[in-house]
Write an enzyme that holds these catalytic residues in place. Structure first.
Site, mmCIF file in Angstrom:
data_model
loop_
_atom_site.group_PDB
_atom_site.id
_atom_site.type_symbol
_atom_site.label_atom_id
_atom_site.label_comp_id
_atom_site.label_asym_id
_atom_site.label_seq_id
_atom_site.Cartn_x
_atom_site.Cartn_y
_atom_site.Cartn_z
ATOM 1 N N ILE A 70 0.845 -1.205 0.000
ATOM 2 C CA ILE A 70 0.000 0.000 0.000
ATOM 3 C C ILE A 70 0.879 1.253 0.000
ATOM 4 O O ILE A 70 0.598 2.221 -0.705
ATOM 5 C CB ILE A 70 -0.941 0.012 1.239
ATOM 6 C CG1 ILE A 70 -1.790 -1.266 1.320
ATOM 7 C CG2 ILE A 70 -1.813 1.271 1.252
ATOM 8 C CD1 ILE A 70 -2.791 -1.470 0.237
ATOM 9 N N CYS A 128 7.364 -0.875 8.236
ATOM 10 C CA CYS A 128 6.681 -0.987 6.935
ATOM 11 C C CYS A 128 7.721 -1.280 5.857
ATOM 12 O O CYS A 128 8.676 -0.523 5.697
ATOM 13 C CB CYS A 128 5.919 0.295 6.592
ATOM 14 S SG CYS A 128 5.211 0.208 4.925
ATOM 15 N N ILE A 189 4.216 -9.162 14.765
ATOM 16 C CA ILE A 189 5.159 -8.702 13.758
ATOM 17 C C ILE A 189 4.447 -7.904 12.655
ATOM 18 O O ILE A 189 3.236 -8.060 12.462
ATOM 19 C CB ILE A 189 5.894 -9.900 13.083
ATOM 20 C CG1 ILE A 189 4.897 -10.857 12.437
ATOM 21 C CG2 ILE A 189 6.785 -10.610 14.037
ATOM 22 C CD1 ILE A 189 5.520 -12.020 11.657
ATOM 23 N N ASN A 190 5.229 -7.102 11.950
ATOM 24 C CA ASN A 190 4.738 -6.528 10.698
ATOM 25 C C ASN A 190 4.932 -7.599 9.606
ATOM 26 O O ASN A 190 5.247 -8.750 9.916
ATOM 27 C CB ASN A 190 5.490 -5.223 10.381
ATOM 28 C CG ASN A 190 4.639 -4.281 9.534
ATOM 29 O OD1 ASN A 190 4.014 -4.706 8.555
ATOM 30 N ND2 ASN A 190 4.612 -3.005 9.884
ATOM 31 N N GLY A 263 -5.220 -8.553 11.646
ATOM 32 C CA GLY A 263 -5.106 -7.750 10.427
ATOM 33 C C GLY A 263 -5.839 -8.364 9.258
ATOM 34 O O GLY A 263 -7.047 -8.172 9.093
HETATM 35 C C1 LIG Z 1 -3.326 -3.926 3.678
HETATM 36 C C2 LIG Z 1 -2.413 -3.787 4.861
HETATM 37 C C3 LIG Z 1 -2.034 -2.534 5.331
HETATM 38 C C4 LIG Z 1 -1.178 -2.411 6.432
HETATM 39 N N1 LIG Z 1 -0.851 -1.168 6.891
HETATM 40 C C5 LIG Z 1 -0.087 -1.042 8.007
HETATM 41 C C6 LIG Z 1 0.219 0.240 8.564
HETATM 42 O O1 LIG Z 1 -0.233 1.287 8.065
HETATM 43 N N2 LIG Z 1 1.005 0.294 9.671
HETATM 44 C C7 LIG Z 1 1.509 -0.834 10.269
HETATM 45 O O2 LIG Z 1 2.236 -0.746 11.274
HETATM 46 N N3 LIG Z 1 1.218 -2.067 9.790
HETATM 47 C C8 LIG Z 1 0.444 -2.177 8.670
HETATM 48 N N4 LIG Z 1 0.141 -3.440 8.202
HETATM 49 C C9 LIG Z 1 0.642 -4.636 8.908
HETATM 50 C C10 LIG Z 1 -0.415 -5.199 9.868
HETATM 51 O O3 LIG Z 1 -0.773 -4.249 10.851
HETATM 52 C C11 LIG Z 1 0.106 -6.479 10.557
HETATM 53 O O4 LIG Z 1 1.280 -6.194 11.284
HETATM 54 C C12 LIG Z 1 0.426 -7.596 9.570
HETATM 55 O O5 LIG Z 1 -0.464 -7.592 8.475
HETATM 56 C C13 LIG Z 1 0.418 -8.976 10.235
HETATM 57 O O6 LIG Z 1 -0.857 -9.278 10.761
HETATM 58 P P1 LIG Z 1 -1.982 -10.146 9.954
HETATM 59 O O7 LIG Z 1 -1.297 -11.383 9.445
HETATM 60 O O8 LIG Z 1 -3.053 -10.409 10.954
HETATM 61 O O9 LIG Z 1 -2.438 -9.281 8.813
HETATM 62 C C14 LIG Z 1 -0.689 -3.574 7.080
HETATM 63 C C15 LIG Z 1 -1.078 -4.851 6.604
HETATM 64 C C16 LIG Z 1 -1.920 -4.970 5.522
HETATM 65 C C17 LIG Z 1 -2.327 -6.343 5.070
#
Ligand SMILES: Cc1cc2nc3c(=O)[nH]c(=O)nc-3n(C[C@H](O)[C@H](O)[C@H](O)COP(=O)(O)O)c2cc1C
Length: 303
Positions: A70, A128, A189-190, A263
């Protein structure tokens, strides 16, 4: 069953939080769901200036996860404070603002602006993978993490959560750097940097070439990192990465997380986020726990 949890000094009625970027600011979902089912709100990354994000396509599905690039699209801090914050405050939940910048001074300036009493914590996005400067380039260097968190610590009394990247050799080194600089918690984690390819076009599917992998595929990596950090640092951990069921969420608590974030699963099934607290409580009770906080760190290692 008691579902209350604490992340440092911040108290939550339940350990379920939305993960940044998969929930916007909660304003759209609030039309359909009872927000009080959540422990708090975590915003999309807020940057100093408005950002349009990366070119399209910037999202691609993979067999067991989502690849996104993104690029921190958001309307900028002034719009966030002038327009969005008042709407988020209506949910009457603790607010965690995810902050992102290109340089140390961006994080400091952003933190200085986060004065509203309902803002419970600042989640510093040092992870990020989809922007060329800042974020992950800071979060992969322990010395830079320490420098940045120390600088932010000086300008705010808010709780500081440092959001870490899994794209490092030793995550505990990064968590320790955050802790030593005065962070109140780490979020992990991110996403993991990945690529998906369109054979016919002979090009990566994403315009950014690479993206961040999230969803069920990354959960084992996330659990391993939560467990490593739990044994390496004293400050609390907010765990995330691939959570799609109550069992997944409980596994994060067992590995040492005090709260969890959801997420990608929210994009597939928004119901999950709002029913997860109750489902976790029910499953924890079946497993013999008296409260959700009792689950935290209860993992017994083989050796
Ligand atoms: C579409 C999308 C946008 C994201 N935007 C951010 C963000 O703006 N800031 C951030 O710290 N993490 C961002 N993330 C990471 C998520 O917060 C999270 O750390 C990561 O997706 C792992 O969790 P999940 O497997 O439950 O998605 C984003 C993830 C996705 C999929």
């Amino acid at each position: 069953m008691k579902t209350k949890t604490k992340v440092g000094t911040v108290e939550f009625s339940c350990p379920v939080l939305p993960a940044s970027g998969c929930f916007g600011y909660g304003i759209e979902l609030a039309q359909y769901y009872d927000m009080s089912a959540l422990g708090g709100i975590v915003t999309k990354a807020v940057t100093m200036d408005e950002r349009p994000g990366n070119g399209m396509p910037r999202i691609a599905e993979t067999p067991s996860g989502l690849l996104n690039a993104i690029g921190l699209e958001n309307p900028g801090v002034e719009f966030f404070l002038d327009v969005l914050l008042a709407q988020i405050k209506r949910f009457q939940l603790p607010i965690i603002v995810n902050l992102a910048g290109k340089k140390l001074k961006d994080y400091v300036s952003l933190a200085e602006k986060m004065l509203d009493p309902q803002i419970a914590a600042l989640e510093l996005n040092l992870s990020c993978p989809n922007v060329k400067t800042g974020c992950m380039s800071i979060g992969t260097n322990a010395r830079e993490i320490k420098r940045l968190v120390s600088a932010v610590r000086k300008v705010t009394d808010k709780a500081i959560w440092v959001k870490l990247t899994p794209n490092v050799t030793d995550i505990t080194e990064m968590a320790k750097a955050a802790e030593s600089a005065g962070a109140d918690a780490v979020s992990l984690i991110n996403t993991l940097v990945g690529m998906t390819i369109d054979l016919e076009a002979r090009k990566p599917v994403l315009k950014n070439n690479t993206g961040g992998l999230s969803g069920p595929a990354i959960m084992p990596v996330a659990l391993r990192m939560v467990s490593e950090c739990y044994r390496a640092i004293e400050i609390p951990i907010v765990g995330m990465g691939g959570i799609a069921t109550a069992e997944d969420a409980l596994a994060f608590l067992m590995a040492g997380a005090s709260a969890i974030q959801v997420g990608s699963s929210t994009l597939v099934d928004p119901d999950l986020l709002f029913s997860l607290g109750d489902k976790m409580a029910q499953r924890a009770s079946e497993l013999g726990f008296g409260s959700l906080s009792e689950v935290c760190g209860s993992l017994e290692y083989w050796d």
